[in-house]
Design a protein around this motif. Sequence first.
Motif, short mmCIF file in Angstrom:
data_model
loop_
_atom_site.label_atom_id
_atom_site.label_comp_id
_atom_site.label_asym_id
_atom_site.label_seq_id
_atom_site.Cartn_x
_atom_site.Cartn_y
_atom_site.Cartn_z
N ASN A 1 0.83 -1.21 0.00
CA ASN A 1 0.00 0.00 0.00
C ASN A 1 0.87 1.26 0.00
O ASN A 1 0.60 2.23 -0.72
CB ASN A 1 -0.90 0.04 1.25
N MET A 2 1.89 1.24 0.83
CA MET A 2 2.76 2.41 0.97
C MET A 2 3.54 2.67 -0.32
O MET A 2 3.66 3.81 -0.78
CB MET A 2 3.71 2.21 2.15
N ILE A 3 4.08 1.60 -0.91
CA ILE A 3 4.87 1.75 -2.14
C ILE A 3 4.02 2.34 -3.26
O ILE A 3 4.36 3.35 -3.86
CB ILE A 3 5.46 0.39 -2.57
N SER A 4 2.90 1.69 -3.56
CA SER A 4 2.11 2.10 -4.72
C SER A 4 1.40 3.43 -4.49
O SER A 4 1.33 4.27 -5.40
CB SER A 4 1.11 1.02 -5.10
N THR A 5 0.90 3.66 -3.30
CA THR A 5 0.20 4.91 -3.03
C THR A 5 1.16 6.09 -3.05
O THR A 5 0.88 7.13 -3.67
CB THR A 5 -0.54 4.85 -1.68
N ALA A 6 2.29 5.94 -2.37
CA ALA A 6 3.28 7.02 -2.38
C ALA A 6 3.78 7.29 -3.79
O ALA A 6 3.99 8.44 -4.19
CB ALA A 6 4.45 6.67 -1.45
N LEU A 7 3.97 6.22 -4.56
CA LEU A 7 4.40 6.39 -5.96
C LEU A 7 3.38 7.19 -6.75
O LEU A 7 3.74 8.12 -7.48
CB LEU A 7 4.62 5.02 -6.60
N MET A 8 2.11 6.83 -6.63
CA MET A 8 1.07 7.54 -7.38
C MET A 8 1.00 9.01 -6.98
O MET A 8 0.78 9.90 -7.82
CB MET A 8 -0.28 6.86 -7.17
N ILE A 9 1.19 9.29 -5.70
CA ILE A 9 1.19 10.69 -5.24
C ILE A 9 2.39 11.43 -5.83
O ILE A 9 2.26 12.54 -6.33
CB ILE A 9 1.22 10.75 -3.70
N ARG A 10 3.55 10.80 -5.79
CA ARG A 10 4.78 11.45 -6.26
C ARG A 10 4.75 11.75 -7.76
O ARG A 10 5.37 12.72 -8.21
CB ARG A 10 5.99 10.57 -5.93
N ILE A 11 4.05 10.92 -8.54
CA ILE A 11 4.01 11.16 -9.98
C ILE A 11 2.79 11.96 -10.41
O ILE A 11 2.52 12.09 -11.60
CB ILE A 11 4.09 9.84 -10.78
N GLY A 12 2.06 12.52 -9.44
CA GLY A 12 1.01 13.47 -9.76
C GLY A 12 -0.37 12.91 -10.01
O GLY A 12 -1.22 13.59 -10.59
N ARG A 13 -0.64 11.70 -9.53
CA ARG A 13 -1.97 11.11 -9.75
C ARG A 13 -2.96 11.48 -8.64
O ARG A 13 -4.11 11.03 -8.67
CB ARG A 13 -1.86 9.58 -9.85
N VAL A 14 -2.52 12.31 -7.69
CA VAL A 14 -3.38 12.78 -6.60
C VAL A 14 -3.26 14.29 -6.52
O VAL A 14 -2.17 14.84 -6.70
CB VAL A 14 -2.96 12.15 -5.25
N LYS A 15 -4.38 14.98 -6.27
CA LYS A 15 -4.36 16.42 -6.01
C LYS A 15 -4.99 16.67 -4.64
O LYS A 15 -6.07 16.18 -4.36
CB LYS A 15 -5.12 17.19 -7.09
N GLY A 16 -4.30 17.47 -3.83
CA GLY A 16 -4.77 17.66 -2.46
C GLY A 16 -4.68 16.33 -1.75
O GLY A 16 -3.60 15.84 -1.45
N ASN A 17 -5.82 15.72 -1.48
CA ASN A 17 -5.84 14.36 -0.97
C ASN A 17 -6.84 13.51 -1.75
O ASN A 17 -7.35 12.51 -1.26
CB ASN A 17 -6.18 14.34 0.53
N LYS A 18 -7.10 13.92 -2.99
CA LYS A 18 -8.16 13.31 -3.79
C LYS A 18 -7.60 12.45 -4.93
O LYS A 18 -6.60 12.79 -5.55
CB LYS A 18 -9.06 14.39 -4.39
N MET A 19 -8.33 11.35 -5.23
CA MET A 19 -7.98 10.47 -6.35
C MET A 19 -8.57 11.05 -7.64
O MET A 19 -9.60 10.58 -8.14
CB MET A 19 -8.53 9.06 -6.10
N VAL A 20 -7.92 12.05 -8.18
CA VAL A 20 -8.51 12.81 -9.28
C VAL A 20 -8.37 12.11 -10.63
O VAL A 20 -8.92 12.59 -11.63
CB VAL A 20 -7.89 14.22 -9.37
N ASN A 21 -7.67 10.99 -10.68
CA ASN A 21 -7.53 10.25 -11.94
C ASN A 21 -8.26 8.92 -11.94
O ASN A 21 -8.05 8.11 -12.84
CB ASN A 21 -6.03 10.00 -12.21
N MET A 22 -9.10 8.66 -10.94
CA MET A 22 -9.78 7.38 -10.85
C MET A 22 -10.67 7.14 -12.05
O MET A 22 -11.20 8.08 -12.66
CB MET A 22 -10.62 7.32 -9.57
N GLN A 23 -10.81 5.86 -12.41
CA GLN A 23 -11.69 5.49 -13.51
C GLN A 23 -13.14 5.61 -13.06
O GLN A 23 -13.50 5.23 -11.95
CB GLN A 23 -11.42 4.04 -13.95
#
Length: 272
Positions: A204-226
């Motif tokens: 969870n930590m690896i993939s979530t932190a990775l997605m945040i670091r590459i810009g797939r999250v804004k603020g604290n929101k999953m703004v790229n979800m399908q």
Amino acid sequence: MDYVKITETPSYHNDLELMDTRTILINMNKEDQKVAEAVEQVIPQITKLVDALSERFQSGGRLFYIGAGTSGRLGILDASEIPPTYGMPHERVVGLIAGGDMAIRKSVEKAEDDTEQAWLDLEMHDIDRNDVVVGIAASGTTPYVIGGLRSAGKKGILTACITNNPRSPITQVSDIPIEVNVGPEFVTGSTRMKSGTSQKLVLNMISTALMIRIGRVKGNKMVNMQLSNDKLVDRGTRYIVEGLGISYEEAEELLKKHGSVKEVLDAAGKDI
């Protein structure tokens, strides 16, 4: 062998069959409380891995998980949740399990003992030096995983591992070893318990932190979800209402027009 195989050491609890249900559950819970503390100790190594992954992902690299049994299934679970949650293509985070897809539901006899198959599985995805391979093995001795990591390392591919036996063989073939010492299992040797829980937390930590670091999250929101079901459409619509201060109906119309929360916000020049 210069390490203690902690995952096989006797449970701190004995005569389990003589306990009533409440006592079993209380003791299991006491053991589970140790898991988060053990994961905390390896945050420096997880940080190193996520930073390396972020750099490679920005250049089109991918993340591969390899494992057998419970460990392999946890890797596949983590990989499968990235596309719907963060809108990434399925091929960017890939989970591979000894024995192939059949092994997701049923054990495939001796598949984990094949030292060559993991690399053959990785080659089917045209793996290269821009990618990262993370081997998952509670025991730290799984031949399928060790063989895959060793072959990847020889090809100059960054490798990491998640194991519950510090200094086990898997750490010797990993550039970034993540060694989570959760202690003996409640049921001796049953690594689907604390070991598996720790692996899930680290993944969870690896993939979530990775997605945040590459810009797939804004603020604290999953703004790229399908937008694959009504619940996610509603969630995305509410994010837009919050971000743009418009009505729910207007937000829903914009979401359906642009296809993602991020695209709506980018078009409006707004952040959440």
